[in-house]
Design an enzyme around this catalytic site. Structure first.
Site, short mmCIF file in Angstrom:
data_model
loop_
_atom_site.label_atom_id
_atom_site.label_comp_id
_atom_site.label_asym_id
_atom_site.label_seq_id
_atom_site.Cartn_x
_atom_site.Cartn_y
_atom_site.Cartn_z
N ALA A 56 0.86 -1.20 0.00
CA ALA A 56 0.00 0.00 0.00
C ALA A 56 0.89 1.23 0.00
O ALA A 56 1.87 1.30 0.75
CB ALA A 56 -0.89 0.02 1.24
N LYS B 191 10.35 4.41 15.24
CA LYS B 191 10.74 4.65 16.64
C LYS B 191 9.89 5.71 17.30
O LYS B 191 9.60 5.64 18.50
CB LYS B 191 12.22 5.02 16.74
CG LYS B 191 12.65 6.20 15.88
CD LYS B 191 13.19 5.75 14.56
CE LYS B 191 13.36 6.91 13.60
NZ LYS B 191 14.17 6.62 12.46
N GLU C 229 13.35 -4.07 15.29
CA GLU C 229 14.81 -3.98 15.23
C GLU C 229 15.28 -2.73 14.48
O GLU C 229 16.24 -2.06 14.88
CB GLU C 229 15.37 -5.23 14.54
CG GLU C 229 16.87 -5.28 14.46
CD GLU C 229 17.54 -5.35 15.83
OE1 GLU C 229 17.41 -6.36 16.50
OE2 GLU C 229 18.17 -4.33 16.23
N LYS D 249 14.91 6.73 20.21
CA LYS D 249 15.67 5.46 20.17
C LYS D 249 16.22 5.09 21.54
O LYS D 249 16.15 3.93 21.97
CB LYS D 249 16.80 5.59 19.15
CG LYS D 249 16.28 5.72 17.71
CD LYS D 249 17.39 6.17 16.77
CE LYS D 249 16.90 6.30 15.34
NZ LYS D 249 17.86 7.01 14.47
#
Ligand code: NDP
Ligand code: HSE
Length: 444
Positions: free
Chosen positions: A43, A105, A129, A205
């Site tokens: 999408a 994040k 990750e 982060k």
């Protein structure tokens, strides 16, 4: 076994990298995962561009919800970014029983508690990750590789854009704005680059790493955030003369009273490996009680480095999705019911309680007694001085100048004490400009 089917939301810089790497390395990835991993739906708002990127045979839609509604899709990758539509889509995908992989994040640092709770209730995985340090497998290292340790602190260069800017300013003497534009052109910078240069991206982060390291909830709102926009070329130069480099560090540390969670420019001794991390590269130093110091280095941004981390999550999910949810690796490393509550035994400390050392630069009148007054105030406050550097007035302000720069390095001091003594020094009539304060981290 039938390939696991993946729907990709957003095929921009990272999305296109995921698609390309998955295509290129599909055979090796299948051998590792134990089954094929296929992106069968994509999408994007720009359907024509997306079709050109993926070619024939893959359904491209402009409505991301069509992917979430498709019962054949097992995993949804969210690579749109931001807290708006991305949050709604991630929560809807979880509610529809899909596993989610995201590089977002910002979303997890702000809404992580809600998202991980929804995922746990539904028994699905949310893997991220790529959200911290791009291609470096730091989440895996913290959550699994270092699981034996009582982690003590983490310090990282975790924003490629700002490290690129600082490196280019230092080594080539380039202007801030020129280097920022280049970082944007190279695809490192966020859609809104103020997130990079004001330290917000790094704070997102480090907030995630802090939660995983110490078993605390994700608490971005308690992070201290300071970017690089106020850094002057003079400070970069003086730091170098004193044997330091200035880096934007994300730091989280377990101390007696709680947890420090902060992002700010920091002087780091030039001899440390992390001080020599240049350009858009990222590096994270982790200190654990058993392992000692470990260092993780690599590309923290860019299309394929970030795709590397996204695909690692896809492989993890392909391997684990048939496992009983209680026997999977917890989202935040610690079993959810053991996370300390926000006001519990490990509160995030206010900045005034942080203990660190400092670089101070004072623009002062070049006259007798100025240094004695300044050092006298520091002594009265109990702040111990590590080094003092005074420049020639001519060197600072040109020939005949009556002003000079006084640079002071201190030993460890509580930030609240430093705030008070800076206010006193600032009030001296011989201090002629706002005092520059940069924190200093020895990282030993
Ligand atoms: P891009 O802006 O390059 O890509 C986002 C894509 O999502 C665009 O193609 C955009 O289309 C599309 N999009 C926007 N809204 C929707 C929607 N409602 N439905 C479907 N598609 C939509 O971003 P990046 O690839 O750089 O970043 C993606 C995520 O990865 C972000 O969370 C970012 O923080 C994170 N990240 C990025 C890294 C990097 O190096 N770039 C590194 C690590 C993480 P359009 O362009 O038409 O608006
Ligand atoms: N804008 C980010 C950076 C991208 O510069 O590091 C990677 O998260």
């Amino acid at each position: 076994m039938k390939p696991i089917q993946v729907g990709l939301l957003g095929i921009g810089t990272v999305g296109s990298g995921v698609f390309n790497v998955l295509q290129r390395n599909q055979e090796e990835i299948r051998r590792r995962a134990g089954r094929g991993i296929e992106i069968t739906m994509v999408a994007d708002l720009d359907v024509d561009r997306a079709k050109a990127a993926v070619g024939d045979g893959i359904e491209v839609v402009n409505d991301a919800r069509a992917i979430i509604a498709n019962p054949d899709i097992d995993i949804v990758i969210e690579l749109i970014g931001g807290y708006g539509i991305a949050r709604a889509l991630v929560l809807e995908a979880i509610a529809a029983g899909k596993h989610v992989v995201t590089a977002n994040k910002a979303l997890l640092a702000v809404h992580g508690t809600e998202i991980f709770a929804a995922a746990s209730a539904k028994g699905v995985m949310v893997a991220f990750e790529a959200a911290v340090a791009g291609g470096i497998p730091i989440i895996k290292a913290l959550r699994e590789g270092l699981t034996a340790n009582r982690l003590q602190w983490i310090a990282g260069i975790i924003n490629g854009t700002t490290n690129f800017i600082l490196s280019e300013m230092r080594s080539k003497g380039l202007d801030f704005d020129v280097v920022l534009k280049e970082a944007q052109r190279l695809g490192y910078a966020e859609a809104d680059p103020t997130f990079d240069i004001e330290g917000v991206d790094a704070a997102h982060k480090v907030t995630l790493m802090s939660a995983i390291a110490f078993g605390i909830p994700v608490q971005f709102d308690k992070a201290y955030v300071e970017g690089i926009t106020k850094l002057g070329a003079a400070d970069i130069k003086y730091a170098e003369q004193l044997g330091y480099r200035i880096k934007l560090l994300g730091i989280t540390k377990r101390v007696d009273k709680g947890v420090e969670l902060r992002v700010h420019p920091s002087l780091v001794p030039s001899k440390r490996l992390i001080a020599n991390v240049e350009g858009a590269m990222n590096a994270v130093v982790v200190q654990g009680d058993a392992v000692g110091t470990t260092l993780y280095y690599g590309k923290g941004a860019g299309s394929e480095p970030t795709a590397s981390a996204v695909i690692a999550d896809l492989v993890d999910i392909a391997r684990l999705h048939t496992a009983d949810p209680e026997h999977r690796v917890p989202h935040l490393a610690f079993q959810a019911h053991t996370l300390t509550d926000a006001m519990g035994t490990l509160p995030v400390l206010p900045m005034s309680e942080v203990v660190t050392s400092y670089y101070l630069r004072l623009r002062v009148a070049d006259q007798a007694g100025v240094l004695a007054k300044v050092t006298g105030l520091l002594a009265e406050a109990g702040v111990s001085i590590d080094a003092v550097l005074q420049r020639e007035a001519d060197e600072v302000g040109g020939e005949g100048s009556t002003q000079t720069d006084l640079i002071i390095l201190t030993h460890d001091t509580r930030e609240g004490t430093m705030d008070a003594v800076i206010a006193q020094m600032q009030a001296l009539p011989t201090v002629l400009a706002p005092i520059t304060r940069i924190r200093k981290e020895e990282l030993n």
